[in-house]
Motif scaffolding. Structure first.
Motif, PDB file in Angstrom:
ATOM      1  N   THR A 214      84.990  30.534  -9.706  1.00  0.00           N
ATOM      2  CA  THR A 214      85.100  29.072  -9.690  1.00  0.00           C
ATOM      3  C   THR A 214      83.924  28.390 -10.381  1.00  0.00           C
ATOM      4  O   THR A 214      83.908  27.167 -10.489  1.00  0.00           O
ATOM      5  CB  THR A 214      85.177  28.543  -8.251  1.00  0.00           C
ATOM      6  OG1 THR A 214      83.964  28.877  -7.561  1.00  0.00           O
ATOM      7  CG2 THR A 214      86.366  29.142  -7.512  1.00  0.00           C
ATOM      8  N   ALA A 215      82.937  29.162 -10.846  1.00  0.00           N
ATOM      9  CA  ALA A 215      81.731  28.596 -11.466  1.00  0.00           C
ATOM     10  C   ALA A 215      81.028  27.626 -10.533  1.00  0.00           C
ATOM     11  O   ALA A 215      80.358  26.687 -10.973  1.00  0.00           O
ATOM     12  CB  ALA A 215      82.066  27.916 -12.795  1.00  0.00           C
ATOM     13  N   SER A 216      81.191  27.823  -9.239  1.00  0.00           N
ATOM     14  CA  SER A 216      80.598  26.923  -8.248  1.00  0.00           C
ATOM     15  C   SER A 216      79.786  27.717  -7.245  1.00  0.00           C
ATOM     16  O   SER A 216      80.219  28.775  -6.772  1.00  0.00           O
ATOM     17  CB  SER A 216      81.699  26.152  -7.514  1.00  0.00           C
ATOM     18  OG  SER A 216      81.174  25.446  -6.404  1.00  0.00           O
ATOM     19  N   ALA A 217      78.631  27.175  -6.892  1.00  0.00           N
ATOM     20  CA  ALA A 217      77.794  27.808  -5.877  1.00  0.00           C
ATOM     21  C   ALA A 217      78.441  27.765  -4.501  1.00  0.00           C
ATOM     22  O   ALA A 217      78.046  28.501  -3.597  1.00  0.00           O
ATOM     23  CB  ALA A 217      76.427  27.122  -5.834  1.00  0.00           C
ATOM     24  N   THR A 218      79.445  26.899  -4.339  1.00  0.00           N
ATOM     25  CA  THR A 218      80.149  26.799  -3.057  1.00  0.00           C
ATOM     26  C   THR A 218      81.343  27.741  -2.980  1.00  0.00           C
ATOM     27  O   THR A 218      82.104  27.697  -2.009  1.00  0.00           O
ATOM     28  CB  THR A 218      80.621  25.358  -2.810  1.00  0.00           C
ATOM     29  OG1 THR A 218      81.579  24.991  -3.819  1.00  0.00           O
ATOM     30  CG2 THR A 218      79.463  24.381  -2.835  1.00  0.00           C
TER      31      THR A 218
END
Length: 262
Positions: A214-218
């Motif tokens: 997701t290219a997200s840290a979350t």
């Protein structure tokens, strides 16, 4: 082998397919009595490049959005395509020019994404020429609605208090729009509606596995769609274009129409 080629063809075609239009109607308790409702169009991750996600393709999307008669258009960054294989990135002016055709009586506002950082000055000039107002950690009021635009990534250390301090106390409805949902946990809790892009809904999200990255840290917490939490709601669009590879699987391009009212 035939099945593999058919799957690859499907992924290529989906990567530059016309976006789905997703529609949500939100009834906001603090919307002023007597104030007219507002329709917001949320678009993100344009990644304008040839041949698939071309400026011509974007012009068709703009025409589609105009047909829905939005009051306000919010553009959540990544106008450019960088680091992408098998495509030719568009010139900044060519990438932005179709945005000048938006029709929205309350204005068109933008924040920049991570793929835009290397051309910030050129983008600022091109957006201004196309009558798109860039909100760099700033806020505006349109009708009853306060809109805060954040680019870059917030951190627990900074929390970018400046955009919030002058507006979080205001009565009435407020929203934050930003490129990456990584900012959502850091946003002042007085903002109950948050809009973002960046994840492409995973871009490669085969059923039943879901988004691989997701290219997200979350992680998958704010990967896609409508995310409801006890005190707020976040909407993350799949975006229009692609990154790294010009393909999608299980993550159809989209943009959102958000109707706000009492």
């Amino acid at each position: 082998m035939t099945a593999i080629w058919l799957l690859l063809l499907h992924m290529l075609l989906l990567g530059s397919a016309p976006p789905l239009v997703r529609h949500v109607r939100l009834h906001m308790a603090d919307w002023p009595a007597g104030a007219a409702p507002m329709r917001i169009a949320l678009l993100s991750d344009f990644h304008v490049a040839m041949p698939g996600d071309s400026a011509t393709h974007l012009a068709h999307v703009v025409e589609s959005v105009n047909g829905s008669h939005p009051d306000l258009v919010l553009l959540a960054g990544d106008f450019l395509s960088t680091g992408t294989l098998f495509v030719k990135s568009a010139d900044v002016r060519d990438a932005i020019a179709p945005l000048a055709a938006f029709h929205a009586p309350s204005g068109v506002f933008a924040v920049l994404g991570n793929h835009d950082e290397g051309a910030r000055a050129a983008l600022q000039a091109a957006l201004a020429t196309s009558r798109v107002a860039l909100l760099h950690n700033a806020a505006v009021r349109r009708g009853p609605l306060t809109i805060v635009g954040i680019d870059g990534v917030l951190t627990a250390r900074s929390r970018m208090r400046a955009p919030f301090s002058g507006f979080s106390h205001l009565a009435g409805p407020k929203l934050v729009f930003t490129h990456t949902p990584d900012n959502v946990p850091q946003v002042d809790r007085s903002f109950r509606l948050l809009l973002a892009g960046h994840t492409h809904c995973g871009q490669i999200a085969p059923w039943p596995i879901g988004p691989i990255l997701t290219a997200s840290a979350t992680g998958r917490r704010y990967a896609c769609g409508v995310i409801r939490e006890p005190d707020r709601l976040t909407i993350v669009t799949a975006g229009l274009g692609t990154s790294s590879l010009p393909v999608r699987l299980g993550a159809t391009p989209d943009y959102w129409l958000i109707d706000l009212g009492r």
